[in-house]
Write an enzyme that holds these catalytic residues in place. Sequence first.
Site, PDB file in Angstrom:
ATOM      1  N   VAL A 111       0.827  -1.203   0.000  1.00 39.14           N
ATOM      2  CA  VAL A 111       0.000   0.000   0.000  1.00 39.14           C
ATOM      3  C   VAL A 111       0.861   1.253   0.000  1.00 39.14           C
ATOM      4  O   VAL A 111       0.591   2.219  -0.714  1.00 39.14           O
ATOM      5  CB  VAL A 111      -0.958  -0.002   1.214  1.00 39.14           C
ATOM      6  CG1 VAL A 111      -1.609   1.360   1.397  1.00 39.14           C
ATOM      7  CG2 VAL A 111      -2.032  -1.071   1.041  1.00 39.14           C
ATOM      8  N   GLU A 112       1.915   1.236   0.803  1.00 43.11           N
ATOM      9  CA  GLU A 112       2.715   2.445   0.973  1.00 43.11           C
ATOM     10  C   GLU A 112       3.543   2.789  -0.261  1.00 43.11           C
ATOM     11  O   GLU A 112       3.562   3.949  -0.689  1.00 43.11           O
ATOM     12  CB  GLU A 112       3.643   2.291   2.187  1.00 43.11           C
ATOM     13  CG  GLU A 112       2.922   2.248   3.526  1.00 43.11           C
ATOM     14  CD  GLU A 112       2.343   3.592   3.931  1.00 43.11           C
ATOM     15  OE1 GLU A 112       2.658   4.610   3.278  1.00 43.11           O
ATOM     16  OE2 GLU A 112       1.565   3.636   4.903  1.00 43.11           O
ATOM     17  N   THR A 113       4.232   1.802  -0.836  1.00 44.97           N
ATOM     18  CA  THR A 113       5.183   2.134  -1.915  1.00 44.97           C
ATOM     19  C   THR A 113       5.218   1.110  -3.038  1.00 44.97           C
ATOM     20  O   THR A 113       6.186   1.078  -3.801  1.00 44.97           O
ATOM     21  CB  THR A 113       6.609   2.261  -1.352  1.00 44.97           C
ATOM     22  OG1 THR A 113       7.012   0.994  -0.793  1.00 44.97           O
ATOM     23  CG2 THR A 113       6.713   3.343  -0.289  1.00 44.97           C
TER      24      THR A 113
END
Length: 331
Positions: A111-113
């Site tokens: 999700v983040e990167t």
Amino acid sequence: MLLAVTLPTMAAPVATAPPSMATLTTLAERQAVPLADLQAAAGAARLNPEILALMQRPWEAKPWYQYRALFVTEQRIQAGVRFWQENHTQLSQAEQTYRVPAALITAILGVETAYGKQMGRHGVLDSLYTLGFYYPERADFFAKEFAQLVLLGQEEGLSLQTLKGSYAGAMGMGQFMPSSYRHYAVDFDGDGKRDLFGNKADAIGSVANYFAEHGWRWQEPVVEPAEATLPVAESLIGKAPEPTLPWQTLFDAGLRLATPLDANTRVRLLALDKADGPSYWVARHNFYVINRYNRSPLYGMAVYQLSQAIQDAYAAQPSPPSQPDLVAGRL
């Protein structure tokens, strides 16, 4: 971490004067940063109006069915399976060390990167300077993170002017804010450095450590869909991330779960928008822990559902790498 922000309907005019000596002195004292170092960082940083514009349109402002479509995709699921396969040794070690599921760690990085492929294009120094001194709504928080960035650079030997991250100043594969980097990052492969930018082992261990430090409970449920047999009162929808309502209160209000739950279990009721109306979910302590990474319930649900999809797809592989006995079933 991705940040959920609350914004005014109209942005106030931005003052462009540099922070005063009094402001920097107070910040240096509160954050235990040498004033000369803080001054040098502020002198090297630049106000970036693009950062202020980006803060006006957070992804968490979307309805759930649109937000989910950004993160729980077949492409991201399969990329998560590949990441798990390629890093199964480190993920297994993180499970054993911190008692945090590999699927959850993988989903956070997804999700983040996108598993380290999209770590941000904005200069972290400029982002935190801009938000810390020219964004009144959350200036105290971001000014503190600006000071923490100065300390982080000294501790880890980082060149502040070359660091890239999100528009809110988050960095590395797990998008840690500077204070989180300082407090939760770990040297998981023992090479003497805490590198969240290029070292997948350190990124995996650091995300696991973050969740362990915030109270993740191994093998406990996270969130479950609920059926409403009566109209649901708006007052029952959890506004704060903490699970504060006893399940009995929701049961008496007509909510039903597929699995039994003790009447005194503390929960939070979520109402997430589908295209045709709300869906209801009952969140437990571990969902709250995910929300310590990002307070948005949309974020928490996206991480959870992506973790489940990755876990199912990983288990369905013809010959998944062997895992230690500690590995749980579904979160």
